[in-house]
Design an enzyme around this catalytic site. Structure first.
Site, short mmCIF file in Angstrom:
data_model
loop_
_atom_site.label_atom_id
_atom_site.label_comp_id
_atom_site.label_asym_id
_atom_site.label_seq_id
_atom_site.Cartn_x
_atom_site.Cartn_y
_atom_site.Cartn_z
N GLU A 1 0.82 -1.21 0.00
CA GLU A 1 0.00 0.00 0.00
C GLU A 1 0.86 1.26 0.00
O GLU A 1 0.90 2.01 0.98
CB GLU A 1 -0.91 0.00 1.22
CG GLU A 1 -1.94 -1.11 1.22
CD GLU A 1 -2.67 -1.26 2.54
OE1 GLU A 1 -3.65 -2.02 2.59
OE2 GLU A 1 -2.24 -0.62 3.54
N CYS B 1 -0.63 32.24 13.14
CA CYS B 1 -0.33 32.82 14.44
C CYS B 1 0.15 31.75 15.42
O CYS B 1 -0.49 31.48 16.44
CB CYS B 1 -1.56 33.54 14.97
SG CYS B 1 -1.18 34.69 16.31
N GLU B 2 1.25 31.11 15.09
CA GLU B 2 1.89 30.09 15.91
C GLU B 2 3.39 30.20 15.72
O GLU B 2 3.87 30.27 14.59
CB GLU B 2 1.45 28.68 15.50
CG GLU B 2 -0.03 28.38 15.65
CD GLU B 2 -0.44 28.13 17.08
OE1 GLU B 2 0.46 27.92 17.93
OE2 GLU B 2 -1.64 28.17 17.36
N TYR C 1 0.56 14.20 1.96
CA TYR C 1 0.24 14.65 3.31
C TYR C 1 0.35 16.16 3.51
O TYR C 1 0.62 16.62 4.62
CB TYR C 1 1.11 13.91 4.35
CG TYR C 1 0.91 12.43 4.28
CD1 TYR C 1 -0.27 11.86 4.74
CD2 TYR C 1 1.87 11.60 3.71
CE1 TYR C 1 -0.49 10.49 4.65
CE2 TYR C 1 1.67 10.23 3.62
CZ TYR C 1 0.48 9.69 4.09
OH TYR C 1 0.27 8.34 4.00
#
Length: 481
Positions: A312, A386-387, A416
């Protein structure tokens, strides 16, 4: 000599160069501007704005074909049909067109939610070619999959045995299932990417498997076709896969000792790719060959036939095919005790690529709208959210004259990124575009997933009146063009 603030990097010979194996095979510079399959990213940005994810269709198809061919060759039975099924792991990136590309290249599709199932079905994927994963599939999702005729369900817990059996009985069909095993192999990867150690939400421990198998076999609406395992993601060599395969073959043999042989064995995915020039994953052909050797040896020692194998892959196929293109907004030099670092902020970030914030994933970046003769400078590419942890690329060498308005491309973002994207800070999600080569040699850029507008983001807020019809707000890139 490595910089004290980024010892993992070596001094670059050329801060414009595109590292082979990291950037899509169709990427090159033309008059300094990054092109993919002949399409200028500057032209794409002018038309679509930034940020955007661009997927090289040729690379996706070639890698799908390559991994299928590698495993079919490795597990080939003389004079027989290919003894391998390759499922594309849709969680890496799933759009209708991408699902169709996978089927055209002979791959099946692996889904793990009702939403992914709906994408595959509406794209025209035959239900029998779909595998349904997930550690907490809802009853409604199970019923939808059974009703659609999904080829196989992967059972992740004893509760699911009863739920899938009930749904199959109600639908009047016998549902093919595999049982996921937590095989206890500790893959050499980030803790959050390892999926088969003992303290883990996925699968059934080996010791508990026989009892679960007895229950499955007692239910007439279920057909157990094999076992399944997955040891993790972003694994660079064959050793973990081979160790897992040997343990799985031992359980496979034990469960078939009563004469009820299991015809299949799914060994999962997790094959790693190069995100930076420092990464060196083992070629997939070597992994396939060594894994096949381990399976054959274990089967021989156990006195059982080699079962039909399934794998997979997801990231391995689509990851290297994608680049994300941003527009530089601000430049901020910061003086530190060990030297200077320049923060280069772009018009995207953790909402379109959560991987660096989730587990410190590393990426490579290059100025895409021009080349430069300026000396390399150590930069950290930061997002606009805002991090403080909103970092796109932790450390990279870029030309020291990087400036607001430059286009910045980040490599290997096909997997991803879009699939983990969010609307953090009420930011619209970027589009997914593809580039392919026309019969006349020209480049065709198409939209696979359109850019969200502010109205799209606000449309689910029940406290707001329906907004008047309006053009989507331009992206930072479009506004600065």
């Amino acid at each position: 000599m490595p910089h004290p603030l980024a010892p993992q990097l070596t001094d670059p010979a050329d801060a414009n160069a595109l590292a082979e194996g990291v950037w899509p095979a169709g990427a090159e510079r033309v008059d300094g501007v990054l092109h993919v399959r002949g399409a200028s990213v500057a032209d794409i940005a002018a038309e679509h704005g930034t940020p955007f994810l661009l997927v090289d269709e040729t690379v996706v198809r070639e890698r799908a074909r390559r991994i299928r061919t590698a495993f079919e060759a490795a597990f080939a039975v003389p004079g027989g049909e290919p003894a391998v099924d390759v499922y594309y792991a849709g969680k890496a990136l799933l759009t209708a067109d991408l699902a169709r590309w996978m089927r055209a290249e002979g791959l099946r599709i692996d889904v793990c939610t009702g939403g992914e199932l709906a994408v595959a079905l509406r794209a025209g994927v035959e239900p029998a070619a779909i595998g349904f994963h997930g550690n907490n599939k809802s009853v409604a999702e199970i019923e939808a999959g059974v009703e659609a005729g999904v080829g196989t369900f992967v059972i992740d817990s004893p509760i699911e045995v009863e739920r899938i059996a009930a749904a199959a009985e109600a639908a009047g069909r016998v549902q093919r299932v595999r049982l996921r095993i937590s095989v206890g192999v500790h893959a050499s990867t980030h803790e959050f990417l390892a999926t088969s150690h003992e303290d883990q939400k996925f699968g059934i421990p080996v010791a508990e498997a026989p009892a679960v198998v007895r229950r499955i076999r007692a239910l007439p609406s279920l057909e157990l076709v094999g076992l399944h395992t997955h040891i993790g993601s972003q694994i660079f060599d064959h050793e973990g896969f081979a160790a897992s395969a040997r343990r799985m073959l031992a359980l496979h043999a034990e469960l078939g000792a009563d004469g009820q042989q299991l015809p299949e064995l799914n060994l999962g995915g997790g094959f790693g790719i190069a995100y930076t020039a420092a990464d060196s994953p083992e070629p997939i052909e070597a992994i396939a060959s060594r894994l096949a050797d381990a399976v054959r040896q274990a089967a021989g020692e156990l006195g059982v036939a080699v079962p039909r194998i399934a794998i997979e892959p997801g990231r391995w196929i689509v990851g290297p095919a994608g680049i994300t293109v941003y527009t530089v907004g601000t430049i901020k030099p910061v003086q530190l005790g060990d030297g200077a670092r320049t923060y280069v902020s772009v018009d995207g970030g953790m909402a379109d690529n959560a991987r660096p914030a989730l587990y410190g994933a590393q990426y490579s970046a290059r100025i895409a709208s021009r080349s430069s003769d300026a000396e390399p400078a150590l930069v950290r590419v930061a997002g606009r959210h805002c991090e403080s942890g909103d970092i796109v690329v932790d450390a990279e060498w870029l030309p020291a004259d990087v400036a607001p308005g430059d286009l910045l491309a980040v490599a290997a973002t096909g997997a991803y990124c879009h699939s983990l994207a969010s609307n953090y800070n009420a930011a619209p999600r970027p589009p997914v575009l593809s580039v392919s080569v026309l019969p006349d040699g020209g480049a065709l850029v198409r939209t696979l997933v359109r850019r969200e507008s502010i109205d799209d983001v606000l449309s689910r807020d029940a406290g707001l009146d329906p907004a008047p019809a309006a053009d989507p707000e331009p992206s930072n890139g479009a506004a600065s063009a």
